[in-house]
Design a protein around this motif. Structure first.
Motif, PDB file in Angstrom:
ATOM      1  N   ALA A   6       0.804  -1.042   0.000  1.00  0.00           N
ATOM      2  CA  ALA A   6      -0.106   0.006   0.036  1.00  0.00           C
ATOM      3  C   ALA A   6       0.905   1.305  -0.034  1.00  0.00           C
ATOM      4  N   VAL A   7       2.095   1.077   0.234  1.00  0.00           N
ATOM      5  CA  VAL A   7       3.062   2.354   0.324  1.00  0.00           C
ATOM      6  C   VAL A   7       3.172   2.893  -1.122  1.00  0.00           C
ATOM      7  N   ARG A   8       3.253   3.909  -1.359  1.00  0.00           N
ATOM      8  CA  ARG A   8       3.384   4.398  -2.851  1.00  0.00           C
ATOM      9  C   ARG A   8       5.060   5.052  -2.850  1.00  0.00           C
ATOM     10  N   LEU A   9       5.743   4.560  -3.673  1.00  0.00           N
ATOM     11  CA  LEU A   9       7.001   5.095  -3.822  1.00  0.00           C
ATOM     12  C   LEU A   9       7.239   6.071  -4.962  1.00  0.00           C
ATOM     13  N   ARG A  10       7.932   7.115  -4.903  1.00  0.00           N
ATOM     14  CA  ARG A  10       7.985   8.314  -5.862  1.00  0.00           C
ATOM     15  C   ARG A  10       9.737   8.672  -5.820  1.00  0.00           C
ATOM     16  N   MET A  11      10.044   8.677  -6.953  1.00  0.00           N
ATOM     17  CA  MET A  11      11.529   9.374  -7.246  1.00  0.00           C
ATOM     18  C   MET A  11      11.358  10.858  -7.218  1.00  0.00           C
ATOM     19  N   VAL A  12      12.588  11.531  -6.812  1.00  0.00           N
ATOM     20  CA  VAL A  12      12.441  12.917  -6.764  1.00  0.00           C
ATOM     21  C   VAL A  12      13.154  13.358  -7.826  1.00  0.00           C
ATOM     22  N   GLU A  48      -1.221   6.551   0.985  1.00  0.00           N
ATOM     23  CA  GLU A  48      -2.167   6.551  -0.077  1.00  0.00           C
ATOM     24  C   GLU A  48      -2.786   7.905  -0.233  1.00  0.00           C
ATOM     25  N   ASP A  49      -2.534   8.617   0.938  1.00  0.00           N
ATOM     26  CA  ASP A  49      -2.962  10.285   0.668  1.00  0.00           C
ATOM     27  C   ASP A  49      -2.082  11.181   0.568  1.00  0.00           C
ATOM     28  N   GLY A  50      -0.833  10.556   0.302  1.00  0.00           N
ATOM     29  CA  GLY A  50       0.262  11.482  -0.058  1.00  0.00           C
ATOM     30  C   GLY A  50       1.307  11.965   0.901  1.00  0.00           C
ATOM     31  N   LYS A  51       0.847  11.484   2.348  1.00  0.00           N
ATOM     32  CA  LYS A  51       1.610  11.848   3.444  1.00  0.00           C
ATOM     33  C   LYS A  51       2.981  11.095   3.451  1.00  0.00           C
ATOM     34  N   LEU A  52       4.356  11.891   3.564  1.00  0.00           N
ATOM     35  CA  LEU A  52       5.635  11.505   3.418  1.00  0.00           C
ATOM     36  C   LEU A  52       5.721  10.543   4.707  1.00  0.00           C
ATOM     37  N   LEU A  53       6.264   9.323   4.356  1.00  0.00           N
ATOM     38  CA  LEU A  53       6.476   8.288   5.473  1.00  0.00           C
ATOM     39  C   LEU A  53       7.743   7.964   5.648  1.00  0.00           C
ATOM     40  N   GLY A  54       8.623   8.141   4.628  1.00  0.00           N
ATOM     41  CA  GLY A  54      10.319   7.843   4.881  1.00  0.00           C
ATOM     42  C   GLY A  54      10.989   8.301   3.530  1.00  0.00           C
ATOM     43  N   TYR A  55      12.090   8.201   3.385  1.00  0.00           N
ATOM     44  CA  TYR A  55      12.713   8.305   2.162  1.00  0.00           C
ATOM     45  C   TYR A  55      14.078   7.550   2.286  1.00  0.00           C
TER      46      TYR A  55
END
Length: 415
Positions: A154-160, A219-226
């Protein structure tokens, strides 16, 4: 020849830093790195040793706050930029710099001084004890499987992207700040220090890609980690065998943590994840199928020195109730010498001088107190090495249990 110590004048910074580079072998740092250290330097806390009109030594300090057991952020001098020119070794210059610096730290009311050492044997004679260790690893991702938590998908991953880097850096710093109090040894980063974590001079990449970032979001866009990492491509006759080099990672919950680790394991054209530094109790060790194929290694990291024994021991809390009288030896900072009664528990602590005639329960030097202060080194282990003496039966077990930290202390980056 006589040597004079005096605070750094801003106009002397280039010579001061150039001397430091020379003391460490003479290789000039990348312009980007040099510029950042110039900006972070606190001239009023930086000392220069002069032999006539020639600068021959240096020692600096940063104004830090460091997490201690119990979650408090305690003022600490981050000792740095220490070096003496090869022509002036073994003349007492380093000792003079250390003595002056610790007196200055005391005058500022900071109970702790901390440093990372180029050579571990140097600083014990000045009262510093090795308080944290760091774990490194080279994980064979072709043969090691990773077990992840339920909900990881369920965690979304996004490249910066480069255009997003300023916004992403601020968001990542908020995640880091939320993690600091939970682990002793972590530094509360003041403005400007976040740039150290993304410093990426092309001249120092050693064949790797530019720094890459991946964000873990709900899922709602909150940053959980990096995670921030680089990739070193490599090939042989059998195909690709690149290496992912993890620079740093923080996550707010186990699910985001697992998602980031799974991402690193599955990067295309790679077969190794190299971890430069993580806590010795890092959870990923319990997620891998074969720890032997992770080629782990442990080394010293943060060295801690109690500048004010009473204030330092009052600043943290204790994992179990404790009431002991410590007979402390500290010839380098004699204001700490004597007997101190430490009382405390998980909520509060007190540490006051006692009558010299009151019986002591433990005898140790300030170096041992520094090693045990963050809870990663036990007083029992130090006693086994002959460095702590039990004077009252049962006092060692009581104090050792109290000083422990549930989370292994860890320094996230150097300074």
């Amino acid at each position: 020849m006589t040597t004079e110590l005096r605070p750094l004048r801003p106009g002397d910074w280039d010579e001061w830093y150039g001397n430091l580079e020379l003391a460490f072998g003479g290789v000039a740092e990348a312009p980007e790195e040099r510029a950042l250290w110039r900006e972070l330097t606190e001239p009023e806390r930086s000392l220069a040793a002069w032999d006539g009109d020639r600068m021959v030594g240096s020692a600096g300090a940063f104004s830090f706050r460091i997490a201690v057991p119990g979650g408090a952020l305690v003022p600490a001098a981050g000792v740095t930029m220490v070096g003496v020119l090869p022509t002036h070794r073994r003349r007492g210059i380093l000792r003079a710099l250390m003595r002056r610096q610790l007196a200055d730290v005391r005058a500022l009311g900071e109970p702790l001084a901390v440093l990372t050492a180029s050579e571990p044997e140097i600083y014990g004679r000045f009262g510093y004890g090795i308080a944290t260790q760091e774990l490194s690893a080279e994980i064979d991702t072709d043969r090691v499987r990773l077990s992840v938590s339920e909900g990881t998908d369920a965690v979304r991953l996004r490249m910066v992207r480069p255009a997003e880097s300023a916004e992403a850096l601020a968001a990542c710093e908020a995640v880091y700040a939320a993690r600091v109090a939970a682990r002793p040894g972590m530094l509360a980063r003041a403005a400007g220090w976040e740039r150290l974590t993304v410093l990426d001079p092309p001249t120092e990449r050693e064949g790797t890609s530019p720094l890459q970032w991946v964000l873990a979001e709900s899922e709602d866009g909150k940053l959980l980690g990096y995670a921030r990492y680089a990739v070193r491509p490599d090939w042989d006759m059998a195909g690709p065998k690149g290496t992912v080099i993890l620079r740093d990672m923080e996550a707010l919950d186990p699910v985001a943590y697992a998602a980031l680790w799974r991402f690193l394991f599955e990067i295309d054209l790679t077969s190794t994840v190299k971890v430069r530094s993580c806590p010795v109790d890092a959870p990923w060790q319990h997620m891998v199928s074969d720890i032997r194929r992770c080629r782990t290694r442990v080394r010293d990291a943060l060295h801690v020195r109690l500048v004010d024994v009473g204030a330092a021991l009052r600043a943290r809390t204790y994992a179990a109730p404790v009431d002991v009288v410590l007979d402390v030896r500290d010839p380098f900072c004699p204001w700490n010498e004597g007997r101190w009664r430490l009382t405390g528990d998980a909520e509060r602590a007190a540490c006051l001088r006692t009558d010299p005639g009151e019986p002591a329960d433990l005898r140790l030097s300030v170096r041992e107190l520094g090693a045990a202060y963050l809870g990663g080194v036990t007083l029992t282990a130090l006693a086994g090495a002959g460095r702590v003496a039990e004077l009252r039966p049962g006092a060692l077990a009581e104090a050792s249990a109290a000083f422990r930290s549930d989370a292994a202390p860890w320094l996230p980056h150097g300074f």
